[in-house]
Design a protein around this motif. Structure first.
Motif, PDB file in Angstrom:
ATOM      1  N   HIS A  62     -97.873  -4.093 -50.572  1.00 22.67           N
ATOM      2  CA  HIS A  62     -97.102  -4.669 -49.473  1.00 22.67           C
ATOM      3  C   HIS A  62     -95.680  -4.920 -49.934  1.00 22.67           C
ATOM      4  CE1 HIS A  62     -95.585  -7.749 -46.653  1.00 22.67           C
ATOM      5  NE2 HIS A  62     -96.317  -7.091 -45.782  1.00 22.67           N
ATOM      6  N   ALA A  63     -94.714  -4.595 -49.073  1.00 20.36           N
ATOM      7  CA  ALA A  63     -93.301  -4.832 -49.352  1.00 20.36           C
ATOM      8  C   ALA A  63     -92.638  -5.397 -48.104  1.00 20.36           C
ATOM      9  CB  ALA A  63     -92.605  -3.540 -49.783  1.00 20.36           C
ATOM     10  N   SER A  64     -91.672  -6.287 -48.315  1.00 16.57           N
ATOM     11  CA  SER A  64     -90.954  -6.845 -47.170  1.00 16.57           C
ATOM     12  C   SER A  64     -89.523  -7.148 -47.565  1.00 16.57           C
ATOM     13  CB  SER A  64     -91.640  -8.116 -46.658  1.00 16.57           C
ATOM     14  OG  SER A  64     -91.570  -9.153 -47.615  1.00 16.57           O
ATOM     15  N   SER A  65     -88.644  -7.185 -46.553  1.00 16.45           N
ATOM     16  CA  SER A  65     -87.236  -7.457 -46.808  1.00 16.45           C
ATOM     17  C   SER A  65     -86.579  -7.927 -45.519  1.00 16.45           C
ATOM     18  CB  SER A  65     -86.532  -6.194 -47.317  1.00 16.45           C
ATOM     19  OG  SER A  65     -85.159  -6.436 -47.514  1.00 16.45           O
ATOM     20  N   LYS A  66     -85.588  -8.809 -45.665  1.00 16.84           N
ATOM     21  CA  LYS A  66     -84.786  -9.227 -44.520  1.00 16.84           C
ATOM     22  C   LYS A  66     -83.651  -8.227 -44.354  1.00 16.84           C
ATOM     23  CE  LYS A  66     -85.606 -14.211 -44.416  1.00 16.84           C
ATOM     24  NZ  LYS A  66     -84.992 -15.555 -44.527  1.00 16.84           N
ATOM     25  N   ILE A  67     -83.811  -7.315 -43.413  1.00 17.03           N
ATOM     26  CA  ILE A  67     -82.803  -6.272 -43.245  1.00 17.03           C
ATOM     27  C   ILE A  67     -81.605  -6.762 -42.432  1.00 17.03           C
ATOM     28  CG2 ILE A  67     -84.442  -4.400 -43.543  1.00 17.03           C
ATOM     29  CD1 ILE A  67     -84.672  -4.126 -40.581  1.00 17.03           C
ATOM     30  N   ILE A  68     -81.807  -7.840 -41.674  1.00 20.47           N
ATOM     31  CA  ILE A  68     -80.698  -8.495 -40.972  1.00 20.47           C
ATOM     32  C   ILE A  68     -80.851  -9.990 -41.203  1.00 20.47           C
ATOM     33  CG2 ILE A  68     -79.602  -8.984 -38.751  1.00 20.47           C
ATOM     34  CD1 ILE A  68     -80.621  -6.338 -37.723  1.00 20.47           C
ATOM     35  N   SER A  69     -79.765 -10.651 -41.623  1.00 24.79           N
ATOM     36  CA  SER A  69     -79.813 -12.090 -41.839  1.00 24.79           C
ATOM     37  C   SER A  69     -78.464 -12.692 -41.508  1.00 24.79           C
ATOM     38  CB  SER A  69     -80.201 -12.396 -43.296  1.00 24.79           C
ATOM     39  OG  SER A  69     -80.319 -13.789 -43.492  1.00 24.79           O
ATOM     40  N   THR A  70     -78.330 -13.142 -40.263  1.00 20.88           N
ATOM     41  CA  THR A  70     -77.124 -13.829 -39.826  1.00 20.88           C
ATOM     42  C   THR A  70     -77.511 -15.212 -39.338  1.00 20.88           C
ATOM     43  OG1 THR A  70     -77.265 -13.060 -37.527  1.00 20.88           O
ATOM     44  CG2 THR A  70     -76.144 -11.617 -39.113  1.00 20.88           C
ATOM     45  N   GLU A  71     -76.513 -15.990 -38.957  1.00 22.48           N
ATOM     46  CA  GLU A  71     -76.787 -17.350 -38.526  1.00 22.48           C
ATOM     47  C   GLU A  71     -77.640 -17.369 -37.270  1.00 22.48           C
ATOM     48  OE1 GLU A  71     -74.349 -21.400 -37.255  1.00 22.48           O
ATOM     49  OE2 GLU A  71     -73.323 -19.756 -38.275  1.00 22.48           O
ATOM     50  N   LYS A  72     -77.461 -16.376 -36.391  1.00 21.43           N
ATOM     51  CA  LYS A  72     -78.161 -16.373 -35.113  1.00 21.43           C
ATOM     52  C   LYS A  72     -79.286 -15.353 -35.035  1.00 21.43           C
ATOM     53  CE  LYS A  72     -74.319 -18.118 -32.346  1.00 21.43           C
ATOM     54  NZ  LYS A  72     -73.473 -17.898 -31.150  1.00 21.43           N
ATOM     55  N   LEU A  73     -79.399 -14.463 -36.005  1.00 20.90           N
ATOM     56  CA  LEU A  73     -80.409 -13.410 -35.914  1.00 20.90           C
ATOM     57  C   LEU A  73     -80.917 -13.049 -37.303  1.00 20.90           C
ATOM     58  CD1 LEU A  73     -81.879 -11.266 -34.134  1.00 20.90           C
ATOM     59  CD2 LEU A  73     -79.970  -9.725 -34.638  1.00 20.90           C
ATOM     60  N   LYS A  74     -82.230 -12.947 -37.398  1.00 18.96           N
ATOM     61  CA  LYS A  74     -82.872 -12.510 -38.643  1.00 18.96           C
ATOM     62  C   LYS A  74     -83.953 -11.508 -38.290  1.00 18.96           C
ATOM     63  CE  LYS A  74     -82.216 -16.934 -40.956  1.00 18.96           C
ATOM     64  NZ  LYS A  74     -81.560 -17.520 -39.765  1.00 18.96           N
ATOM     65  N   LEU A  75     -84.028 -10.451 -39.084  1.00 16.10           N
ATOM     66  CA  LEU A  75     -85.048  -9.435 -38.879  1.00 16.10           C
ATOM     67  C   LEU A  75     -85.671  -9.102 -40.220  1.00 16.10           C
ATOM     68  CD1 LEU A  75     -86.544  -7.416 -37.067  1.00 16.10           C
ATOM     69  CD2 LEU A  75     -84.700  -5.770 -37.523  1.00 16.10           C
ATOM     70  N   ARG A  76     -86.968  -9.329 -40.324  1.00 17.34           N
ATOM     71  CA  ARG A  76     -87.704  -9.015 -41.553  1.00 17.34           C
ATOM     72  C   ARG A  76     -88.608  -7.818 -41.285  1.00 17.34           C
ATOM     73  NH1 ARG A  76     -89.610 -11.012 -46.402  1.00 17.34           N
ATOM     74  NH2 ARG A  76     -88.300 -12.856 -46.224  1.00 17.34           N
ATOM     75  N   LEU A  77     -88.581  -6.865 -42.207  1.00 18.06           N
ATOM     76  CA  LEU A  77     -89.423  -5.667 -42.122  1.00 18.06           C
ATOM     77  C   LEU A  77     -90.458  -5.724 -43.234  1.00 18.06           C
ATOM     78  CD1 LEU A  77     -90.109  -2.757 -41.158  1.00 18.06           C
ATOM     79  CD2 LEU A  77     -88.365  -1.943 -42.776  1.00 18.06           C
ATOM     80  N   GLY A  78     -91.719  -5.486 -42.877  1.00 17.60           N
ATOM     81  CA  GLY A  78     -92.787  -5.422 -43.859  1.00 17.60           C
ATOM     82  C   GLY A  78     -93.552  -4.120 -43.744  1.00 17.60           C
ATOM     83  N   LEU A  79     -93.862  -3.505 -44.888  1.00 19.25           N
ATOM     84  CA  LEU A  79     -94.629  -2.261 -44.930  1.00 19.25           C
ATOM     85  C   LEU A  79     -95.755  -2.429 -45.947  1.00 19.25           C
ATOM     86  CD1 LEU A  79     -91.661   0.275 -45.141  1.00 19.25           C
ATOM     87  CD2 LEU A  79     -92.943  -0.358 -43.077  1.00 19.25           C
TER      88      LEU A  79
END
Length: 783
Positions: free
Chosen positions: A730-747
């Motif tokens: 399993h791998a994951s990363s926060k590909i977007i991390s701003t004050e108003k938006l965060k997106l984490r991707l996991g594979l």
């Protein structure tokens, strides 16, 4: 605290404060798990952590006691956050459930799964997720019906608490999974020990507690979690919206959909194993001076296919199916959920009020649950859409508690509870009812307390009494009534006699006591020893008393016994928890002696108009169960760590001098984890899970007559399958991390090498392999 990334410039600061009198808690410790670093607050309780990157941190806050409080903080800017601790009530570790305090004894064994871990496995069932906790395994009926097994015990001996409510979802059935939408919880905690007294004296194995996070004041945020899995070509979506105001009002809405088609073993399709889950929860409440009130509602609905090959038409077919390496029914992939299948809906409503007074902390709660279960069998003509089992279980519970003397040497809690339960078995199914209509009344009270001998030693104890009365109306076939010898022992229950049946009114009263005593000894600042003794009595559940017929979801005939008596359990737990240098460990050992232990035992086969099925009868014996489970984490480098878990359970039937049935096989888990907080919070985990073959099992095989060969052949339903070795990535990363938006991707991949295996505790292992490789993807959006 400095980190190499120039963007790691944020700070977390604030004050540690006593929740009750708002005094400063000087020299408290504030510790960040992910960074393995922390600070000590000054004499006014002020603390500051500097040079932090954006991201979610697990913060451990402690004062005086060696048992910290843990919470999750999402850091997006310079943040000031005050921590309010139950300083005077430090003997009771707080598990906050929107103002509900699940107060657990200091001597309990406890393990937690946080939000990040739950997100990674949100497509799975609660039982699957819990296997990440030491000492927990699963009893499965196929791929999606999963029941947790805690230290070798399951069913009514494991109590599940959802948002402060003890679940009443027909947990007594081996193929009745918990009716909980896993994404509605932010943390799952397993508690083994005397804390179970608050929710009942029958939690021999322990409590599984699901809880949400605290809602900050004056905030608005939302999140969406999307999962996909290649095995079953399934997916899920879960979203939540949280809003709170300065006035103290708050609300939360959460919903989820989850669906999968037929799963696939490495070599063939597992026909009719898809599922479709729907969940919704609503929370509203208000924090007021010295108290709060809270309203919670949840609905969960699931439709589950049962492997088609598990329903057999003749004795010959049953023998061939068990001896074959492939299912007798293999069809192309489909999302259709055919026959046999289960369909279950569960409503839960909870209203609670909590008030801090000069006497102590009062807590009152009312909750209502309704569980509707349909089980559909393969039937012909106009009956093919009519359920074979139609049960509606309604439960009302009213409870109250007072936690008092919090500033004294002997703080304590006293509580009372009343519960009324009604089960309606619909007679319109056209099938003899497996479980009858019944009314059940329960009245209970408990008292628990704690004494701190000195700065290193804490003692705790508790006592509980319960009265249970079950009043049933049940039809028995005369042949079954006489076969089991009930005429001699229970003739007083007969209400009316029919040509082939008897209408009976069994009524049973049970008086049960439970008590606990334990100790926590702090060896030093990094390690502690916990000891707990727990005596419980558990009344027979409706399935153990009244089962009488084909249980379609279980693919077997079940026979209860009106003679079963309450179980009596003596359990001793000993834990050693420590930290030394780069190593953190947690070792738990336990020993249980259970008299009048109730268990289902295979005794033969029976031919019905729907085919041939194994017969399982509920019997009683005396047992001894002991075991050890442990975990070790090694932080080799700021970016590298390894995690190791092991379990071993030994169960013995003392009356028959043979191993106990359905004891989990030994297992070893090892994983290697790489994390980088400076590069999009990257995390990569490679996990190895080796499950040994269970060599200790009872010989319950029996001979069956095969007309075709005019001979008897052995039906082997006892021999466990071989051990197996699985690898997951399993791998994951926060590909977007701003004050108003965060997106984490996991594979990730589960069963990476697509190994064939059958698990000893999968009740459909006689008919098919477990699922093969699956590629999984997770997207979490926070906004």
């Amino acid at each position: 605290m400095a980190q190499s990334d120039p963007d790691c410039k944020f700070s977390l600061s604030g004050q540690v404060i006593d929740e009750h009198d708002h005094s400063n808690l000087s020299f408290s410790t504030v510790y960040l798990i992910e960074l393995n670093q922390g600070v000590v607050a000054d004499s006014t309780g002020e603390y500051k952590l500097s040079n932090l990157c954006k991201g979610r941190y697990t913060v451990v806050v402690s004062h005086v006691s060696c048992r910290p409080d843990t919470l999750s903080v999402n850091l997006t800017k310079d943040t000031r956050l005050n921590f309010f601790l139950e300083h005077h009530a430090e003997y009771l570790h707080q598990i906050t459930i929107h103002g509900l305090d699940l107060q657990s004894n200091s001597s309990d064994q406890q393990h937690k799964l946080d939000l990040n871990r739950l997100d990674n496995y949100s497509f799975q069932s609660l039982g699957d997720v819990l296997e990440r906790i030491p000492g927990v395994s699963s009893l499965k009926t196929g791929s999606h019906v999963v029941k947790p097994v805690v230290q070798g015990l399951y069913g009514s001996r494991v109590v599940t608490v959802n948002h402060g409510v003890r679940m009443q979802d027909m947990e007594w059935g081996d193929e009745h999974a918990s009716m909980i939408e896993i994404n509605s919880a932010d943390q799952v905690t397993l508690v083994s020990g005397g804390s179970a007294l608050r929710y009942g004296g029958d939690a021999v194995a322990g409590l599984i507690v699901l809880q949400p996070s605290k809602i900050p004041d004056d905030t608005l945020f939302a999140s969406t979690l999307i999962n996909g899995a290649s095995n079953g070509w399934g997916g899920s979506v879960s979203s939540e919206l949280v809003k709170s105001w300065k006035s103290g009002w708050y609300t939360k809405v959460q919903g989820a959909l989850k669906r999968s088609g037929d799963f696939k073993a490495p070599d063939y399709q597992l026909t009719n194993t898809g599922f479709y889950d729907k969940g919704l929860s609503l929370t509203a409440g208000r924090q007021i001076n010295h108290g709060n009130f809270d309203l919670y509602y949840s609905y969960f609905n699931t439709e589950i296919g049962i492997l088609s090959a598990s329903h057999i038409g003749s004795i010959e077919d049953l023998l061939d199916a068990i001896n074959s390496r492939e299912p007798t029914i293999i069809e192309d992939f489909s999302y259709k959920i055919g026959l046999p299948r289960q369909q279950i809906g569960h409503h839960l409503v909870r209203l609670q009020f909590e008030k801090h007074t000069g006497i102590g902390d009062w807590h009152w709660q009312y909750d209502f649950q309704q569980n509707q279960r349909f089980e559909f069998d393969k039937r012909l003509g106009e009956n093919q859409d009519r359920p074979s089992i139609d049960l509606k279980l309604s439960t009302h519970t009213l409870s109250g508690s007072l936690y008092f003397n919090e500033n004294g040497n002997l703080p304590a809690e006293v509580g009372i509870i009343y519960r009324y339960q009604n089960n309606f078995a619909n007679p319109e199914t056209g099938v003899r009812r497996l479980i009858p209509d019944y009314h059940k009344n329960e009245v209970g009270s408990y008292l628990s307390g704690k004494y701190q001998v000195n700065s290193k030693l804490e003692l705790d104890a508790g006592l509980r009494y319960d009265f249970n009365r079950i009043d049933a109306m049940k039809f028995y076939q005369k042949s079954r009534w006489e076969e089991r010898g009930y005429q001699q022992d229970f003739s007083q229950f007969v209400v009316r006699e029919f040509p082939t049946q008897l209408l009976t009114n069994p009524v049973f009263n049970y008086h049960n006591f439970a008590y606990t005593a334990g100790a926590l000894y702090c060896v030093n600042a990094g390690s502690e020893i916990r000891f707990n003794y727990f005596f419980t009595k558990r009344s027979p559940n409706p399935s153990e008393l009244f089962s009488d017929g084909l249980h379609h979801g279980a693919a077997r005939i079940e026979l209860g016994d009106l003679r079963v008596k309450p179980e009596s359990s003596h359990k001793i737990g000993l834990s050693y928890i420590g930290r030394q240098g780069i190593f953190n460990w947690d070792v738990n050992s336990y020993f249980s002696r259970i008299d009048q232990f109730i268990l289902p035992v295979p005794t033969g086969v029976e031919l019905t108009i729907r085919g041939v099925f194994p017969v399982w009868e509920y019997q009683q014996t005396n047992t001894r169960i002991w075991g050890v489970d442990g975990q070790l984490t090694a932080n080799w480098h700021s970016n590298w760590r390894s995690h190791h878990m092991v379990r071993y359970i030994h169960g013995q039937d003392l009356v028959n001098d043979q191993p106990l049935i359905n004891i989990p096989a030994p297992r070893i888990n090892n994983s290697l984890v790489y994390t980088s907080t400076s590069w999009k919070s990257l995390s990569i985990e490679i996990a190895s899970i080796y499950t040994f073959r269970q060599h200790r099992y009872p010989e319950n095989n029996f001979l069956v007559f095969i007309p075709e060969s005019n001979a008897y052949e052995e039906l082997d339903i006892s021999t466990p399958p071989d051990g197996y070795h699985l690898f997951n990535v399993h791998a994951s990363s926060k590909i977007i991390s701003t004050e108003k938006l965060k997106l984490r991707l996991g594979l990730g991949f589960s069963n990476l090498f697509n190994n064939n295996y059958r698990d000893y505790l999968n009740r459909l292992r006689y008919f098919a392999d477990d699922p093969g490789r699956s590629f999984e993807i997770t997207l979490k959006l926070e906004y």
